[in-house]
Motif scaffolding. Structure first.
Motif, PDB file in Angstrom:
ATOM      1  N   THR A  36      47.191   4.821 -10.643  1.00  0.00           N
ATOM      2  CA  THR A  36      47.649   3.651  -9.921  1.00  0.00           C
ATOM      3  C   THR A  36      46.743   3.596  -8.375  1.00  0.00           C
ATOM      4  N   HIS A  37      46.203   4.603  -8.078  1.00  0.00           N
ATOM      5  CA  HIS A  37      45.532   4.414  -6.786  1.00  0.00           C
ATOM      6  C   HIS A  37      44.306   5.511  -6.521  1.00  0.00           C
ATOM      7  N   PRO A  38      43.685   5.732  -7.331  1.00  0.00           N
ATOM      8  CA  PRO A  38      42.550   6.558  -6.983  1.00  0.00           C
ATOM      9  C   PRO A  38      41.181   5.893  -6.877  1.00  0.00           C
ATOM     10  N   TYR A  39      41.334   4.739  -6.316  1.00  0.00           N
ATOM     11  CA  TYR A  39      39.808   4.311  -6.201  1.00  0.00           C
ATOM     12  C   TYR A  39      38.957   5.114  -5.408  1.00  0.00           C
ATOM     13  N   GLU A  40      39.221   5.496  -4.180  1.00  0.00           N
ATOM     14  CA  GLU A  40      38.376   6.230  -3.438  1.00  0.00           C
ATOM     15  C   GLU A  40      37.800   7.463  -3.968  1.00  0.00           C
ATOM     16  N   ILE A  85      37.505   7.781  -7.427  1.00  0.00           N
ATOM     17  CA  ILE A  85      36.425   7.446  -8.324  1.00  0.00           C
ATOM     18  C   ILE A  85      35.097   7.564  -7.798  1.00  0.00           C
ATOM     19  N   SER A  86      35.042   6.866  -6.530  1.00  0.00           N
ATOM     20  CA  SER A  86      33.756   6.687  -5.733  1.00  0.00           C
ATOM     21  C   SER A  86      33.304   8.194  -5.493  1.00  0.00           C
ATOM     22  N   GLU A  87      34.469   8.950  -5.196  1.00  0.00           N
ATOM     23  CA  GLU A  87      34.275  10.442  -4.557  1.00  0.00           C
ATOM     24  C   GLU A  87      33.710  11.287  -5.663  1.00  0.00           C
ATOM     25  N   ILE A  88      34.670  11.193  -6.931  1.00  0.00           N
ATOM     26  CA  ILE A  88      34.022  11.996  -7.889  1.00  0.00           C
ATOM     27  C   ILE A  88      32.533  11.532  -8.446  1.00  0.00           C
ATOM     28  N   VAL A  89      32.294  10.290  -8.325  1.00  0.00           N
ATOM     29  CA  VAL A  89      30.920  10.049  -8.831  1.00  0.00           C
ATOM     30  C   VAL A  89      30.016  10.588  -7.992  1.00  0.00           C
ATOM     31  N   SER A  90      30.206  10.407  -6.885  1.00  0.00           N
ATOM     32  CA  SER A  90      28.863  10.989  -5.681  1.00  0.00           C
ATOM     33  C   SER A  90      28.974  12.521  -5.757  1.00  0.00           C
ATOM     34  N   ASN A  91      30.233  13.181  -6.020  1.00  0.00           N
ATOM     35  CA  ASN A  91      30.250  14.671  -6.017  1.00  0.00           C
ATOM     36  C   ASN A  91      29.801  15.347  -7.141  1.00  0.00           C
ATOM     37  N   CYS A  92      29.746  14.639  -8.226  1.00  0.00           N
ATOM     38  CA  CYS A  92      29.309  15.504  -9.503  1.00  0.00           C
ATOM     39  C   CYS A  92      28.044  15.234  -9.797  1.00  0.00           C
ATOM     40  N   PRO A  93      27.270  16.226  -9.771  1.00  0.00           N
ATOM     41  CA  PRO A  93      25.899  16.213 -10.088  1.00  0.00           C
ATOM     42  C   PRO A  93      25.443  16.001 -11.310  1.00  0.00           C
ATOM     43  N   ARG A  94      26.272  16.321 -12.108  1.00  0.00           N
ATOM     44  CA  ARG A  94      26.153  16.082 -13.712  1.00  0.00           C
ATOM     45  C   ARG A  94      26.607  15.001 -14.406  1.00  0.00           C
ATOM     46  N   LEU A 144      35.370  -0.768  -5.495  1.00  0.00           N
ATOM     47  CA  LEU A 144      34.794   0.380  -6.388  1.00  0.00           C
ATOM     48  C   LEU A 144      33.269   0.506  -6.130  1.00  0.00           C
ATOM     49  N   ARG A 145      32.916   1.370  -5.851  1.00  0.00           N
ATOM     50  CA  ARG A 145      31.516   1.600  -5.581  1.00  0.00           C
ATOM     51  C   ARG A 145      31.013   2.903  -6.544  1.00  0.00           C
ATOM     52  N   ILE A 146      30.245   2.687  -7.226  1.00  0.00           N
ATOM     53  CA  ILE A 146      29.749   3.690  -8.024  1.00  0.00           C
ATOM     54  C   ILE A 146      28.086   4.064  -7.824  1.00  0.00           C
ATOM     55  N   THR A 147      28.065   5.165  -7.291  1.00  0.00           N
ATOM     56  CA  THR A 147      26.517   5.613  -6.932  1.00  0.00           C
ATOM     57  C   THR A 147      26.311   6.836  -7.540  1.00  0.00           C
ATOM     58  N   SER A 148      25.569   6.961  -8.276  1.00  0.00           N
ATOM     59  CA  SER A 148      25.026   7.989  -8.997  1.00  0.00           C
ATOM     60  C   SER A 148      23.656   7.957  -9.812  1.00  0.00           C
ATOM     61  N   GLY A 149      23.173   9.298  -9.501  1.00  0.00           N
ATOM     62  CA  GLY A 149      21.808   9.324  -9.964  1.00  0.00           C
ATOM     63  C   GLY A 149      21.493   9.787 -11.332  1.00  0.00           C
ATOM     64  N   THR A 150      22.719  10.130 -11.881  1.00  0.00           N
ATOM     65  CA  THR A 150      22.552  10.921 -13.254  1.00  0.00           C
ATOM     66  C   THR A 150      23.481   9.948 -14.308  1.00  0.00           C
ATOM     67  N   LEU A 151      24.547   9.055 -14.117  1.00  0.00           N
ATOM     68  CA  LEU A 151      25.110   8.286 -14.696  1.00  0.00           C
ATOM     69  C   LEU A 151      24.430   7.748 -15.858  1.00  0.00           C
ATOM     70  N   GLU A 152      24.965   7.866 -16.960  1.00  0.00           N
ATOM     71  CA  GLU A 152      24.286   7.158 -18.152  1.00  0.00           C
ATOM     72  C   GLU A 152      25.269   6.067 -18.938  1.00  0.00           C
ATOM     73  N   SER A 153      26.278   6.424 -18.602  1.00  0.00           N
ATOM     74  CA  SER A 153      27.443   5.547 -19.522  1.00  0.00           C
ATOM     75  C   SER A 153      28.569   5.054 -18.562  1.00  0.00           C
ATOM     76  N   LEU A 154      28.552   3.864 -18.557  1.00  0.00           N
ATOM     77  CA  LEU A 154      29.773   3.345 -17.357  1.00  0.00           C
ATOM     78  C   LEU A 154      30.600   2.367 -17.997  1.00  0.00           C
ATOM     79  N   MET A 204      32.760  -4.744  -6.338  1.00  0.00           N
ATOM     80  CA  MET A 204      32.268  -3.626  -6.964  1.00  0.00           C
ATOM     81  C   MET A 204      30.514  -3.383  -6.844  1.00  0.00           C
ATOM     82  N   SER A 205      30.376  -2.329  -6.506  1.00  0.00           N
ATOM     83  CA  SER A 205      28.885  -2.005  -6.443  1.00  0.00           C
ATOM     84  C   SER A 205      28.479  -0.724  -7.452  1.00  0.00           C
ATOM     85  N   ILE A 206      27.406  -1.278  -8.114  1.00  0.00           N
ATOM     86  CA  ILE A 206      26.844  -0.428  -9.165  1.00  0.00           C
ATOM     87  C   ILE A 206      25.575   0.158  -8.874  1.00  0.00           C
ATOM     88  N   ALA A 207      25.352   1.276  -8.630  1.00  0.00           N
ATOM     89  CA  ALA A 207      23.954   1.754  -8.098  1.00  0.00           C
ATOM     90  C   ALA A 207      23.746   2.874  -9.070  1.00  0.00           C
TER      91      ALA A 207
END
Lengths: 720, 156
Positions: free
Chosen positions: A275-279, A281-290, A306-316, A325-328
């Motif tokens: 129900t409410h984990p938007y923040e 999600i962004s947090e997980i993405v930026s905190n998970c180096p793998r 919804l901000r998704i910023t990750s240098g490793t993400l391959e599948s979304l 929404m921001s996808i970087a």
């Protein structure tokens, strides 16, 4: 060489063959010869299910119970694997069977009972020390006092099993080899503690008071918690061991970002119906180096960013609402994005609050400003597969599609799909306004396949057989198992064109093909044939075969194919007439072999807007026969060498639909490309069309055009 | 490949034809793998494969080669390949493949072959199965009658 080879088949092989078919078929072989009788009676794996027992009941003389009794009594080998799914609720019968089966040889037991409520599994179970896999559903487990554990048990599934917290604890603690555990709706269990186990894979669902799921071995967890009042905090139930690499969360669960900071090993995360984990999600993405894979589903709240910023993400995969929404993610390879249809914001033009007057020239500046709802700050240079949920007929959401194109130069496969409700809505709208009845409104309800829906919408909208071309969906590439496009001929040519499209749906084992429809449609001139069939005989694939007969005589009609995966399927006809005739089911040349012959890659998309013309974006990439394989990001994809490159010409303004009485005889209609002014009605027609630039350095770079037409002269505008 | 010398194994079919294959390919067969481990030295090993003719062995090795490099392919690509591979085998070859995979302990091929045979058997009556595979009915009429009686539901 002996002629009767199969007489010499080793008995083990005969057993193996028998185990590969349903038990009723295996049973029939027992009277073939002595060897097969022997194989049948010594077959070590028995799978009984009365769910298929009813099939072919005609003339069957035995009941399921008699059959199982018969098989078990004639069986004279050890039973190593016994699987029973039944709604037999006679305890005596079940015990009789289990008495035969529960020996100290058995290694695998699946017992799924559906109509008993209090069947107590025989205590003999607890002396089956060879058990490796145990699956129980809907029964009661009572541990004996002196239970020492299953020392070889590696996989335990308990689904709605009546077991107390203490007993479960005891069971888990004395099965030392346990690696895989599923605890599904254990209603009598309030307390689950896995901290002393070595479980690596966990699937837990239900409502529990106290949870401690963390142990240092856990690497794959699927957690679905339901709760009226208690919200478990993800961090605390997994604390302090964070070795998890795969995590799936759904239900009511709190996710506190501070804990997530420690989950550094996460590679794959799935959020579903939270129900409410938007923040978070962004947090997980930026905190998970793998982190490599992220899926966000089911969030309906549209007021969040919804901000998704990750240098490793391959599948979304984004399948939820958002306001911005921001996808970087520069490493992205696969993406599936839901382009949210915020109704009040992105609506059809005439309802658009942003003062885009459909009768004015479409101002691209305005579009670009609105597009900030989705921000794509970096180039997605590895993006190869893109799937978009988009509202066709909505210029703004379509515009976002094109913005994705702009930043994805390596895109090979594009899939456009449409949500059920949108399609139905579009269909309804068009069928109402344009009075194009299509296959009944029941059809609208079942138009869950993006392609068809949009095709229909487009056809309904354009409503003019001489000049429209509509096809949504893509994903016809060879990279998808079994799916490829057949021959594509003269899409823009004023001659009959034949399309073959086939593909297997992406959702392999599922029942429905929500994802996509492989449907070709084209109706520029006299006739277009569409052939498609589900690939690979998968029951999930939607086979679609149809005829687009754009002759001005038949109206739009299509029928939902009921037989999945069969070559006969929907017949689709389109025309400007108001009445509808659903073509009869047809078996055309839409089988997979015919369709996959061409070996071409192609995708195109077309939509209709305003009912006046089609906003149409289409790209056709054709693949040469000598397509080299490229390896990128560890995946092999058929790359498109543009052996022959055919771009769509800027398509001439589409004539407005005319009323029936004004319809010209077919022979006198102008060929495609002749501009006709709309008669008596104001309107605008605009199209987006892709154009491949002839830049050898960037062969996949597209530019596109928006052209406006209407009462005025053809006024193309290029940008980007 | 320059520089990397691949370890090769020689397999000899029952009719005396030699096949020189890479070790990793041959090791798809547990039988060969064990034989190699027991042999210790792997240089210039000749492994006789009894009961497998050269025709069958070449087909088996085709399978082994593909699966030895399975990691390079996507999963469904291998599946597709398997399907085509088994599809093109006729009944005789299918039998020999099964037999060979059994004696050479190639689990994947055994499963594949069994699945194929099962798909041929499914939905057929005992008589049809006999005709298809040319299996002799070795029951005496009395025995058959007895089985018939016992297993009535078979003849619904």
């Amino acid at each position: 060489m002996p002629a009767n080879l199969f007489d010499y088949l080793p008995i083990e092989l005969a057993e193996l063959i028998l185990m590969k078919m349903p038990i009723t078929d295996a049973f029939k072989t027992s009277t073939v010869s002595k060897k097969w009788l022997q194989a049948w009676t010594s077959m070590p794996k028995l799978v009984f299910s009365d769910s298929y027992w009813l099939i072919g009941i005609r003339g069957r003389k035995t009941s399921f119970v008699e059959f199982v009794d018969g098989v078990l009594s004639s069986h004279n080998g050890p039973i190593l694997d016994f699987q029973l799914t039944t709604d037999v609720n006679c305890h005596k019968t079940l015990n009789r069977w289990l008495d035969v089966v529960l020996t100290n040889r058995i290694t695998e037991l699946h017992l799924a009972l559906w109509r008993t409520y209090d069947f107590n599994v025989s205590s003999r179970l607890f002396s089956c020390h060879q058990l490796v896999q145990l699956k129980l559903a809907n029964c009661t487990l009572t541990l004996p006092q002196n239970f020492k554990g299953f020392h070889k048990l590696r996989s335990l599934h308990l689904n709605e099993v009546h077991i107390s917290s203490d007993e479960l604890k005891c069971l888990l603690s004395c099965c030392t080899q346990l690696q895989e555990l599923a605890l599904i709706y254990l209603r009598e269990c309030a307390h689950i503690d896995l901290s002393n186990t070595e479980v690596q894979k966990l699937d837990i669902r239900g409502e529990y008071e106290i949870l401690n799921l963390a142990n240092q071995h856990l690497i794959n967890a699927s957690i679905h918690l339901m709760s009226d009042w208690r919200y478990h905090e993800l961090g605390t139930i997994l604390y302090p061991h964070y070795n998890i690499s795969h995590l799936e969360l759904s239900g009511d669960l709190k996710v506190n970002p501070t804990y997530l900071r420690y989950m550094v090993k996460l590679e794959k995360v799935i959020f579903n119906f939270l129900t409410h984990p938007y923040e978070s999600i962004s947090e997980i993405v930026s905190n998970c180096p793998r982190l490599k894979k992220l899926m966000v589903k089911g969030l309906t709240d549209i007021s969040h960013d919804l901000r998704i910023t990750s240098g490793t993400l391959e599948s979304l995969e984004i399948d939820c609402g958002y306001s911005h929404m921001s996808i970087a993610c520069p490493q992205l390879i696969d993406a599936s994005i839901y382009i949210t249809p915020v109704y009040h914001r992105w609506n059809f033009l005439q309802q658009c609050p942003y003062n885009i007057n459909p009768y004015d020239e479409l101002d691209l500046k305005i579009l670009e400003e609105l597009q900030k709802e989705v921000e794509l700050p970096v180039t997605l240079k590895h993006l190869e597969n893109l799937s978009l949920d988009v509202r066709f007929g909505n210029v703004l959401s379509e515009y976002i599609v094109f913005c994705f194109m702009k930043v994805a130069p390596a895109l090979t496969v594009l899939e456009m799909k449409q949500k059920f409700e949108c399609v139905a809505w579009v269909a309804y709208r068009y069928s109402w306004q344009r009075r194009v009845a299509w296959s009944g409104h029941r059809g609208a309800g079942t138009a869950s396949w993006g392609g068809i829906g949009a095709c229909c919408a487009a056809s309904a909208g354009v409503s003019e057989p001489t000049a429209w071309l509509a096809l949504t969906t893509a994903h016809l590439g060879a990279s998808e198992g079994g799916g490829s496009v057949g021959a594509t001929e003269g899409l823009c040519a004023p001659q009959p064109c034949v399309w073959g499209a086939a593909g297997s749906a992406t959702c392999g084992g599922q029942h429905f093909c929500w994802a996509l429809t492989h449907l070709g449609a084209s109706g520029l001139a006299a006739e277009a044939r569409v052939g498609g069939s589900g690939g690979a005989g998968q029951p999930s694939a939607l086979g679609a075969t149809g005829v687009f007969a754009a002759r001005g005589q038949q109206a739009t009609g299509w029928r939902t194919p009921l037989t999945w995966g069969h070559p006969e399927a929907a017949a689709l006809a389109c025309c400007g007439r108001t009445e509808c005739c659903a073509l009869p089911w047809q078996r055309l040349g839409g089988n997979r072999h015919a369709a996959s012959a061409g070996g071409q890659h192609c995708w195109l998309a077309a939509t209709a807007t305003q009912g006046h013309a089609g906003v149409l974006g289409s790209v056709l990439r054709q693949q040469g026969s000598a397509a080299p394989r490229l390896q990128r990001g560890g995946r092999k994809l058929e790359a498109c060498t543009t052996a022959r490159r055919r771009c769509f010409r800027p398509i001439q303004p589409c004539p407005l639909p005319q009323s029936r009485t004004r319809r010209q005889p077919r022979s006198s209609r102008r060929p495609l490309g002749s501009s006709r002014s709309p008669e008596g009605r104001p309107g605008v027609a605009f199209r987006l069309s892709f154009r491949q630039r002839h830049n050898p350095d960037q062969p996949h770079r597209y530019g596109y055009q928006i052209c406006r037409s209407g009462s005025g002269p053809w006024a193309p505008r290029s940008f980007a | 490949m320059v520089g990397v010398k691949k370890k090769m194994v020689t397999l000899v079919s029952s009719d005396g034809v030699e096949f020189v294959v890479e070790k990793r390919v041959a090791e798809q067969s547990l039988f060969i793998k064990n034989a190699l481990n027991e042999g210790g030295v792997e240089e210039k090993v000749m492994i006789p494969i009894p009961k497998v003719t050269s025709d069958t062995l070449s087909s088996v090795l085709e399978y082994c080669e593909k699966h030895a490099s399975a990691t390079e392919f996507q999963e469904n690509e291998i599946e597709e390949w398997d399907k085509e591979y088994i599809e093109k085998a006729d009944l005789d070859l299918l039998y020999y493949l099964l037999q060979a995979s059994y004696s050479m302990s190639i689990m994947g091929l055994m499963e594949l072959g069994a699945k194929k045979v099962a798909s041929l058997i499914r939905g057929k009556s005992p008589q049809e199965i006999r005709e298809l595979f040319n299996i002799k009915n070795d029951f005496t009429p009395e025995q058959e009658e007895e089985i018939r009686r016992e297993m009535q539901w078979n003849y619904e």
